[in-house]
Design an enzyme around this catalytic site. Structure first.
Site, mmCIF file in Angstrom:
data_model
loop_
_atom_site.group_PDB
_atom_site.id
_atom_site.type_symbol
_atom_site.label_atom_id
_atom_site.label_comp_id
_atom_site.label_asym_id
_atom_site.label_seq_id
_atom_site.Cartn_x
_atom_site.Cartn_y
_atom_site.Cartn_z
ATOM 1 N N GLU A 1 -2.237 -6.817 7.695
ATOM 2 C CA GLU A 1 -0.914 -6.747 8.331
ATOM 3 C C GLU A 1 -0.874 -7.617 9.585
ATOM 4 O O GLU A 1 -1.911 -7.985 10.162
ATOM 5 C CB GLU A 1 -0.598 -5.281 8.677
ATOM 6 C CG GLU A 1 0.774 -5.022 9.282
ATOM 7 C CD GLU A 1 1.925 -5.496 8.400
ATOM 8 O OE1 GLU A 1 2.167 -6.719 8.357
ATOM 9 O OE2 GLU A 1 2.586 -4.630 7.786
ATOM 10 N N HIS B 1 0.817 -1.212 0.000
ATOM 11 C CA HIS B 1 0.000 0.000 0.000
ATOM 12 C C HIS B 1 0.854 1.266 0.000
ATOM 13 O O HIS B 1 2.039 1.248 0.358
ATOM 14 C CB HIS B 1 -0.936 0.013 1.213
ATOM 15 C CG HIS B 1 -0.180 0.049 2.523
ATOM 16 N ND1 HIS B 1 0.366 1.197 3.047
ATOM 17 C CD2 HIS B 1 0.128 -0.947 3.398
ATOM 18 C CE1 HIS B 1 0.957 0.932 4.191
ATOM 19 N NE2 HIS B 1 0.841 -0.377 4.427
ATOM 20 N N ARG C 1 -5.890 1.406 4.312
ATOM 21 C CA ARG C 1 -4.761 1.889 3.510
ATOM 22 C C ARG C 1 -4.509 0.995 2.302
ATOM 23 O O ARG C 1 -4.092 1.474 1.242
ATOM 24 C CB ARG C 1 -3.497 2.001 4.375
ATOM 25 C CG ARG C 1 -3.069 0.722 5.107
ATOM 26 C CD ARG C 1 -1.996 1.052 6.125
ATOM 27 N NE ARG C 1 -1.470 -0.090 6.866
ATOM 28 C CZ ARG C 1 -1.945 -0.517 8.020
ATOM 29 N NH1 ARG C 1 -3.016 0.070 8.551
ATOM 30 N NH2 ARG C 1 -1.379 -1.536 8.658
ATOM 31 N N GLU D 1 2.107 5.139 1.147
ATOM 32 C CA GLU D 1 2.567 5.684 2.425
ATOM 33 C C GLU D 1 1.402 6.265 3.228
ATOM 34 O O GLU D 1 0.498 6.896 2.685
ATOM 35 C CB GLU D 1 3.605 6.774 2.150
ATOM 36 C CG GLU D 1 4.196 7.419 3.378
ATOM 37 C CD GLU D 1 5.165 8.533 3.009
ATOM 38 O OE1 GLU D 1 5.036 9.636 3.585
ATOM 39 O OE2 GLU D 1 6.041 8.315 2.147
ATOM 40 N N THR D 2 1.450 6.061 4.538
ATOM 41 C CA THR D 2 0.419 6.576 5.437
ATOM 42 C C THR D 2 0.992 7.634 6.379
ATOM 43 O O THR D 2 2.204 7.815 6.474
ATOM 44 C CB THR D 2 -0.186 5.448 6.295
ATOM 45 O OG1 THR D 2 0.824 4.988 7.221
ATOM 46 C CG2 THR D 2 -0.663 4.290 5.423
ATOM 47 N N THR D 3 0.080 8.269 7.112
ATOM 48 C CA THR D 3 0.526 9.273 8.087
ATOM 49 C C THR D 3 1.398 8.620 9.158
ATOM 50 O O THR D 3 2.389 9.202 9.598
ATOM 51 C CB THR D 3 -0.687 9.953 8.739
ATOM 52 O OG1 THR D 3 -1.551 8.958 9.303
ATOM 53 C CG2 THR D 3 -1.468 10.757 7.713
ATOM 54 N N TRP D 4 1.056 7.398 9.564
ATOM 55 C CA TRP D 4 1.855 6.726 10.587
ATOM 56 C C TRP D 4 3.171 6.203 10.025
ATOM 57 O O TRP D 4 4.178 6.190 10.737
ATOM 58 C CB TRP D 4 1.055 5.579 11.207
ATOM 59 C CG TRP D 4 0.060 6.052 12.224
ATOM 60 C CD1 TRP D 4 -0.418 7.334 12.385
ATOM 61 C CD2 TRP D 4 -0.584 5.263 13.224
ATOM 62 N NE1 TRP D 4 -1.316 7.391 13.410
ATOM 63 C CE2 TRP D 4 -1.442 6.129 13.943
ATOM 64 C CE3 TRP D 4 -0.534 3.924 13.558
ATOM 65 C CZ2 TRP D 4 -2.240 5.677 15.010
ATOM 66 C CZ3 TRP D 4 -1.326 3.464 14.612
ATOM 67 C CH2 TRP D 4 -2.164 4.338 15.327
ATOM 68 N N ASN D 5 3.199 5.778 8.768
ATOM 69 C CA ASN D 5 4.482 5.419 8.145
ATOM 70 C C ASN D 5 5.440 6.591 8.245
ATOM 71 O O ASN D 5 6.597 6.442 8.639
ATOM 72 C CB ASN D 5 4.296 5.071 6.672
ATOM 73 C CG ASN D 5 3.667 3.714 6.431
ATOM 74 O OD1 ASN D 5 2.899 3.554 5.490
ATOM 75 N ND2 ASN D 5 3.959 2.720 7.252
#
Length: 249
Positions: A116, A41, A91, A43-47
Site C-alpha cells: 500500500e 485484500h 493482510r 477487510e481488516t480491523t482498521w478498515n
C-alpha cells in the site's frame, strides 16, 4: 487529484461485468497477453474502524477471513493461475495464502512493490480527524500536485503509480499466455486504474474485490473492475476505498 499516466498509449476495453464464476467455457489467453487477476485484500480491523492503514499492519477481521475464503472459492471455479503474487503486508499475504491453499499452490511470491501507499503522518489516524491533526499531510494527500510527497515519510501519488505499474508490468513479462493472481491494496488498485484509464477517479474499490487485467507489451486492458459478486453472502463495507473522498480506507 490528477492522474499519472502509463508510459505507453493504453488499449482499454469498455468496462464490463465479469462473467459468472460458474461459467463452463474458459476463454483462451492469447500467447502475447498476460491475464492478471488483481484482488484487494479482505477487510481488516482498521478498515472496519475507519483507521488509515497505509503501510502499517492490521489483521484481517472475521469478515475479512470470510471474504478471503469467498475469493478463493470463486477463483477455484475459474482457470487455475500459474502463480500467486502478493504485497508483503500481512493482510494481503493472508488473503493470497487462502487462495493458494484452495488451488494447492505451494508458494505465494511476495513483491514489496505491491504494498500500500505510505501516507506518512496520516498512518494510524482515523479518517475524520486527519484534517485537524495533520493539516499539511491532509492537504498533500488530496492535492492535485501528483509529485507532492506526504509529510512524515509518505509517497507522492506519482511514486505510487510508478512502482505499482512497474510491478505489474514486470509480472506480466514473466507470464505471457498465462493467468496469475496478484493480491494488493486499494491505493495500488486506484493508482493502476487511474494511470491506465486516465480517469480522474477509480470509484469505490471494495475489500475482496476482483479485477481482471490483460497486459501485452505494456498495453493494458481491463476486462472487469471492482467485482464483488462473490461476496453477496459474506458482505463488505459499503464505503469501500475511494481516495477522492474522506471515505478512503
Amino acid at each position: 487529484m490528477a492522474t499519472c499516466l502509463v508510459s505507453n498509449e493504453p488499449t482499454i476495453n469498455p468496462l464490463v461485468a465479469i462473467a459468472s464464476a460458474t461459467e463452463d467455457r474458459v476463454p483462451e489467453i492469447p500467447r502475447d497477453v498476460a491475464e492478471i487477476v488483481v484482488v484487494r485484500h479482505g477487510e481488516t480491523t482498521w478498515n472496519a474502524a475507519g483507521i488509515i492503514q497505509g503501510e502499517l499492519e492490521s489483521d484481517l477481521n472475521e469478515v475479512g477471513w470470510k471474504q478471503a475464503a469467498a475469493i478463493a472459492e470463486r477463483l477455484a471455479k475459474e482457470q487455475k493461475p500459474v502463480a500467486i503474487y502478493s504485497s508483503d503486508l500481512k493482510r494481503a499475504k493472508d488473503t493470497a495464502e487462502m487462495i493458494a491453499k484452495k488451488w494447492h499452490i505451494p508458494e505465494v511470491i511476495v513483491v514489496p512493490e505491491l504494498k500500500e501507499r505510505h501516507v506518512g503522518s496520516l498512518q494510524g489516524l482515523v479518517w475524520g480527524e486527519i484534517k485537524e491533526k495533520e493539516p499539511e499531510a491532509y492537504h498533500a494527500f488530496f492535492s492535485s500536485q501528483n509529485d507532492l510527497e506526504i509529510p512524515g515519510g509518505g509517497e507522492s501519488f506519482d511514486q505510487l503509480c510508478e512502482r505499482s505499474v512497474a510491478a505489474l508490468e514486470e509480472i506480466a513479462s514473466r507470464h505471457k499466455g498465462e493467468r496469475v493472481v496478484v493480491v494488493t491494496h486499494g491505493g495500488v488498485l486506484r493508482a493502476i486504474y487511474m494511470s491506465v484509464t486516465r480517469e480522474p477517479t477509480a470509484g469505490k474499490i471494495m475489500n475482496g474485490s476482483v479485477n481482471v487485467l490483460h497486459l501485452s507489451d505494456k498495453k493494458w486492458a481491463f476486462n472487469s473492475w471492482s467485482d464483488v459478486s462473490h461476496l453477496n453472502e459474506v458482505g463488505f463495507l459499503q464505503r469501500g476505498f475511494n481516495g477522492d473522498t474522506l471515505l478512503q480506507q
